[in-house]
Design a protein around this motif. Structure first.
Motif, mmCIF file in Angstrom:
data_model
loop_
_atom_site.group_PDB
_atom_site.id
_atom_site.type_symbol
_atom_site.label_atom_id
_atom_site.label_comp_id
_atom_site.label_asym_id
_atom_site.label_seq_id
_atom_site.Cartn_x
_atom_site.Cartn_y
_atom_site.Cartn_z
ATOM 1 N N LYS A 84 -14.966 31.446 36.073
ATOM 2 C CA LYS A 84 -13.920 32.307 35.557
ATOM 3 C C LYS A 84 -12.189 31.643 35.426
ATOM 4 O O LYS A 84 -11.675 31.718 34.438
ATOM 5 N N VAL A 85 -12.191 30.784 36.377
ATOM 6 C CA VAL A 85 -10.926 30.038 36.237
ATOM 7 C C VAL A 85 -10.794 29.109 35.219
ATOM 8 O O VAL A 85 -9.965 29.119 34.491
ATOM 9 N N ARG A 86 -12.091 28.253 35.258
ATOM 10 C CA ARG A 86 -12.348 27.409 33.825
ATOM 11 C C ARG A 86 -12.050 27.863 32.774
ATOM 12 O O ARG A 86 -11.071 27.527 31.834
ATOM 13 N N GLU A 87 -12.548 29.155 32.375
ATOM 14 C CA GLU A 87 -12.441 29.983 31.040
ATOM 15 C C GLU A 87 -11.028 30.468 30.924
ATOM 16 O O GLU A 87 -10.496 30.331 29.821
ATOM 17 N N ALA A 88 -10.263 30.902 32.174
ATOM 18 C CA ALA A 88 -8.788 31.220 31.895
ATOM 19 C C ALA A 88 -8.090 30.123 31.638
ATOM 20 O O ALA A 88 -7.121 30.412 31.044
ATOM 21 N N ARG A 89 -8.230 29.211 32.313
ATOM 22 C CA ARG A 89 -7.165 27.906 32.228
ATOM 23 C C ARG A 89 -7.518 27.345 30.788
ATOM 24 O O ARG A 89 -6.634 26.935 29.922
ATOM 25 N N GLN A 90 -8.842 27.463 30.032
ATOM 26 C CA GLN A 90 -8.806 27.248 28.733
ATOM 27 C C GLN A 90 -8.187 27.787 27.698
ATOM 28 O O GLN A 90 -7.722 27.574 26.719
ATOM 29 N N GLU A 91 -8.457 29.119 28.039
ATOM 30 C CA GLU A 91 -7.737 30.207 27.125
ATOM 31 C C GLU A 91 -6.195 29.861 26.926
ATOM 32 O O GLU A 91 -5.518 30.121 26.063
ATOM 33 N N GLU A 92 -5.601 29.442 28.133
ATOM 34 C CA GLU A 92 -4.193 29.300 28.351
ATOM 35 C C GLU A 92 -3.962 28.093 27.591
ATOM 36 O O GLU A 92 -2.978 28.227 26.747
ATOM 37 N N LEU A 93 -4.600 27.110 27.604
ATOM 38 C CA LEU A 93 -4.434 25.857 26.926
ATOM 39 C C LEU A 93 -4.340 26.096 25.434
ATOM 40 O O LEU A 93 -3.742 25.610 24.565
#
Length: 173
Positions: free
Chosen positions: A15-24
């Motif tokens: 979930k962290v990886r997905e959220a970071r990718q969304e932010e980027l």
């Protein structure tokens, strides 16, 4: 593993990886920075790019939110600078407005929560950041800010000026 920087406790790494990718993805689409040689930061400012870090947290409903934040540290003499402050209406004001509107049924209230607010105003200074590994920048490259980033001391003031000027341009006083 990933850690909840706001409330403590472990977070689901996927979930962290997905959220970071969304932010980027948002930052790239918005053009928050443009990639430049790190040497440019040294030449223009005499300093290295400002370091950044991820702030990861669990929101209500189990959603993970990640923000890329600059580590803009206070320098000597910055203790009581007024330009570091941006007014934010307290929650009590919203409650009072809703209560007042409920008494007078002819009034309507529109409340807008601007997501990623500090990323909207343009950065008018030469500000450089290290890019996170997730951004995929080549070695020797950094980001020159086009828009402010969370964590920079002038970002809140820039947001206040940004929304104030937009409201004034359509007739608000």
């Amino acid at each position: 593993y990933a850690w909840n920087d706001v409330n403590g406790g472990a977070l689901d790494i996927e979930k962290v990886r997905e959220a970071r990718q969304e932010e980027l993805d948002f930052m790239k689409k918005k053009g928050i920075w443009r990639e430049v040689p790190t040497e440019e930061a040294w030449n223009k400012t005499g300093k290295p790019p400002v370091s950044v870090k991820w702030v990861d947290t669990m929101k209500s409903g189990g959603m993970v939110r990640c923000r890329l934040v600059a580590r803009d540290f206070r320098t000597k003499g910055d203790k009581d600078r007024e330009d570091l402050f941006a007014a934010t209406p307290p929650l009590e004001l919203l409650k009072a407005l809703i209560s007042k509107a409920a008494m007078n049924r002819k009034r309507k209230i529109l409340v807008i929560d601007v997501k990623k607010a500090h990323l909207y105003p343009l950065c008018s200074q030469d500000v450089y950041i290290e890019l996170p590994a997730e951004a995929g920048a080549e070695a020797g490259r950094c980001g020159k800010l086009v828009h402010w980033l969370y964590g920079f001391r002038p970002a809140a003031q820039a947001w206040e000026s940004h929304y104030s000027s937009n409201l004034e341009s359509i007739g608000f006083v």
